[in-house]
Design an enzyme around this catalytic site. Sequence first.
Site, PDB file in Angstrom:
ATOM      1  N   HIS A   6      -5.971 -32.859  18.066  1.00 23.16           N
ATOM      2  CA  HIS A   6      -4.850 -33.693  18.507  1.00 23.16           C
ATOM      3  C   HIS A   6      -3.667 -32.849  18.943  1.00 23.16           C
ATOM      4  CE1 HIS A   6      -6.873 -37.312  17.045  1.00 23.16           C
ATOM      5  NE2 HIS A   6      -7.325 -36.521  16.084  1.00 23.16           N
TER       6      HIS A   6
ATOM      7  N   LYS B 171       0.846  -1.190   0.000  1.00 21.04           N
ATOM      8  CA  LYS B 171       0.000   0.000   0.000  1.00 21.04           C
ATOM      9  C   LYS B 171       0.890   1.252   0.000  1.00 21.04           C
ATOM     10  CE  LYS B 171      -3.437   2.345   2.801  1.00 21.04           C
ATOM     11  NZ  LYS B 171      -4.248   2.338   3.999  1.00 21.04           N
TER      12      LYS B 171
ATOM     13  N   GLY C  50      -4.743  -1.750   5.036  1.00 23.65           N
ATOM     14  CA  GLY C  50      -3.966  -2.901   4.551  1.00 23.65           C
ATOM     15  C   GLY C  50      -4.617  -4.237   4.886  1.00 23.65           C
ATOM     16  N   ARG C  51      -5.082  -4.362   6.123  1.00 24.13           N
ATOM     17  CA  ARG C  51      -5.631  -5.656   6.555  1.00 24.13           C
ATOM     18  C   ARG C  51      -7.050  -5.916   6.030  1.00 24.13           C
ATOM     19  NH1 ARG C  51      -4.398  -2.253  10.561  1.00 24.13           N
ATOM     20  NH2 ARG C  51      -6.029  -1.349  11.852  1.00 24.13           N
TER      21      ARG C  51
ATOM     22  N   GLU D  59      -4.540  -6.362  14.976  1.00 22.83           N
ATOM     23  CA  GLU D  59      -3.978  -5.073  14.571  1.00 22.83           C
ATOM     24  C   GLU D  59      -5.062  -3.988  14.689  1.00 22.83           C
ATOM     25  OE1 GLU D  59      -0.537  -4.755  11.601  1.00 22.83           O
ATOM     26  OE2 GLU D  59      -2.189  -3.936  10.440  1.00 22.83           O
TER      27      GLU D  59
ATOM     28  N   LYS E 228       9.562  -0.684  14.067  1.00 22.85           N
ATOM     29  CA  LYS E 228      10.119  -0.362  12.741  1.00 22.85           C
ATOM     30  C   LYS E 228      11.200   0.708  12.877  1.00 22.85           C
ATOM     31  CE  LYS E 228       5.953  -1.003   9.943  1.00 22.85           C
ATOM     32  NZ  LYS E 228       4.989  -0.307   9.103  1.00 22.85           N
TER      33      LYS E 228
HETATM   34  O1  F6P Z   1       3.287  -2.890   9.805  1.00 21.30           O
HETATM   35  C1  F6P Z   1       1.927  -3.028   9.671  1.00 21.30           C
HETATM   36  C2  F6P Z   1       1.455  -2.727   8.282  1.00 21.30           C
HETATM   37  O2  F6P Z   1       1.368  -1.363   8.088  1.00 21.30           O
HETATM   38  C3  F6P Z   1       0.116  -3.406   8.020  1.00 21.30           C
HETATM   39  O3  F6P Z   1      -0.950  -2.684   8.498  1.00 21.30           O
HETATM   40  C4  F6P Z   1       0.156  -3.578   6.554  1.00 21.30           C
HETATM   41  O4  F6P Z   1      -0.787  -4.514   6.131  1.00 21.30           O
HETATM   42  C5  F6P Z   1       1.581  -4.030   6.362  1.00 21.30           C
HETATM   43  O5  F6P Z   1       2.317  -3.265   7.281  1.00 21.30           O
HETATM   44  C6  F6P Z   1       2.138  -3.866   4.969  1.00 21.30           C
HETATM   45  O6  F6P Z   1       2.117  -2.540   4.547  1.00 21.30           O
HETATM   46  P1  F6P Z   1       2.258  -2.149   3.029  1.00 21.30           P
HETATM   47  O7  F6P Z   1       1.148  -2.754   2.264  1.00 21.30           O
HETATM   48  O8  F6P Z   1       2.226  -0.657   3.008  1.00 21.30           O
HETATM   49  O9  F6P Z   1       3.582  -2.674   2.545  1.00 21.30           O
END
Ligand code: F6P
Length: 545
Positions: A386, A209, A269-270, A355, A514
């Site tokens: 199991h 993204k 993103g999610r 998240e 990060k």
């Molecule tokens: O670090 C979390 C995050 O921002 C997620 O929310 C996202 O899905 C992932 O990193 C990947 O981000 P991108 O699609 O910008 O590479």
Amino acid sequence: MALNKTNPTKTEVWKKLTTHYKETKDAHLRDLFSSDTNRAEKFTLQWKDFLFDYSKNRISTETMQLLLQLAEEVNLKGAIKAYYDGDIINETEGRAVLHTALRAKKTDKILVDGVNVMPEVYEVKQHIKEFTDKVIHGELKGYTGKTFTDVVNIGIGGSDLGPAMVTEALKFYKNHLSIHFVSNVDGDHVHEVLKTLDPETTLFVVVSKTFTTQETLSNATTIKKWFLKYATQDDIAKHFAAVSTNSEKIAEFGIDAANVFPMWDWVGGRFSLWSAVGLTIALAVGYDNFDALLKGANEADVHFKETEFSDNIPVVMALLSVWYNNFHGAETEAIIPYAQYLSRFSAYLQQGIMESNGKSVDRAGNVVGYETGTIIWGEPGTNSQHAFFQLIHQGTKLIPTDFIGYKHSLYGNKDHHNKLMANYFAQTEALMNGKTKVEVISELEAKNVAKKEIDKLAPFKVFAGNKPTNTILIDKLTPRSLGSLIAFYEHKIFVQGVIWNIFSYDQWGVELGKQLAGTILNDIENTEISKHDSSTLRLLQYFKK
Ligand code: F6P
């Protein structure tokens, strides 16, 4: 309209729920069932090819009435309207939350900053269709004129988990293309994938993204270098596609504009598998199946938006989860699909749920004084039986569990499917009823076990039962039903975020790690190590030696 900032614990009904919990917490499901022969009917919802039986929960009609009142008191209705209308409900990032627009009908009108986004959404969908059709039918070819045999999705988090989960879930509907996923910055991951590939017949889809994510850019750069060992810079245009909101960065990377698929900042993103992030899905199963997935999600969106809360599957799912999380003190929830195809489903929902709702500051900026996001985990049944079911049955923790199953298997093997589903039903029954001491004793007596031995063994063989489960029984695993299932969980996330008065659509918590990783990378690559605590410092020194 912004979401309101109601502290749920200050609502009228929260006090009532607290009292109600104290009065009912010791009720056993076994007794609730025996005292009400209508219970299953009362607490089952049927929608299209979904049956949602939530009767094996520690609830009564009164519990549900109070929980529904909670939804009213936090103005869930207004929140749903704001969500679908494209209001800026992701306040901390100043964004709308409109993954629902990605699966809306062409004729719908959804405004962001006064502009209808639907024409653009459908333009990108058309591009996905044309591109994927051409790859699948061999009209697009690699740099030596061969058709594509392999596709590699390069992305992480929402740019990996959604496509990876759905591609696995819809394996039955797959075409000839072999699909691979590279996500981890661990170089061994990308090298393991590359060693199986032929550069002449592989298409790479870089999904990010932001197009700034370290893992994805490192993997894409390593792959590009590998590709350029065999091909030329000009050939990149034929072998690389990209999905992102960041067209500048894509251009810098050298991907041909014709292979660029935009997305929008109003798609988290999610929640992005419905956008061009799902390109790999469309490549794997064909555009029509991808479109059916979206249609299924849209049907669930309509259900969520238009159905009374008492009959609304995602609303009820969310309320039950709040009941256990905030009153019964449950910390985790298990999601157990009785379908091997859904082997990545819990991992996918871990990001979606954790998240989104892993927040401890409310929408007014105050530290919350109550529990929020649940911990999600799970693996497919019957394997999980199991592995970790022992703890759900006889451990000390309360773990509400979703059982997802299908009436029909895809290959139609009745023998296997009956056994699979027998386990699916048996587990929820066993978790609910447990086994009493009287039952254990009579079972052992029937086996002629000596009285002394019975006295010794009985405590260990007793199952307390009273473990809550939801049974989600779907007709068949199709792209459409999968789309609805995923969308239901997405809306469950939304409802819980509204009730907990938190912002579900940002993720600041992942930023600190990060940032620190950036500093530490400098420490690793240069001679000097910057200031750290003594543990981190010693570890870095040891690593660099
Ligand atoms: O670090 C979390 C995050 O921002 C997620 O929310 C996202 O899905 C992932 O990193 C990947 O981000 P991108 O699609 O910008 O590479």
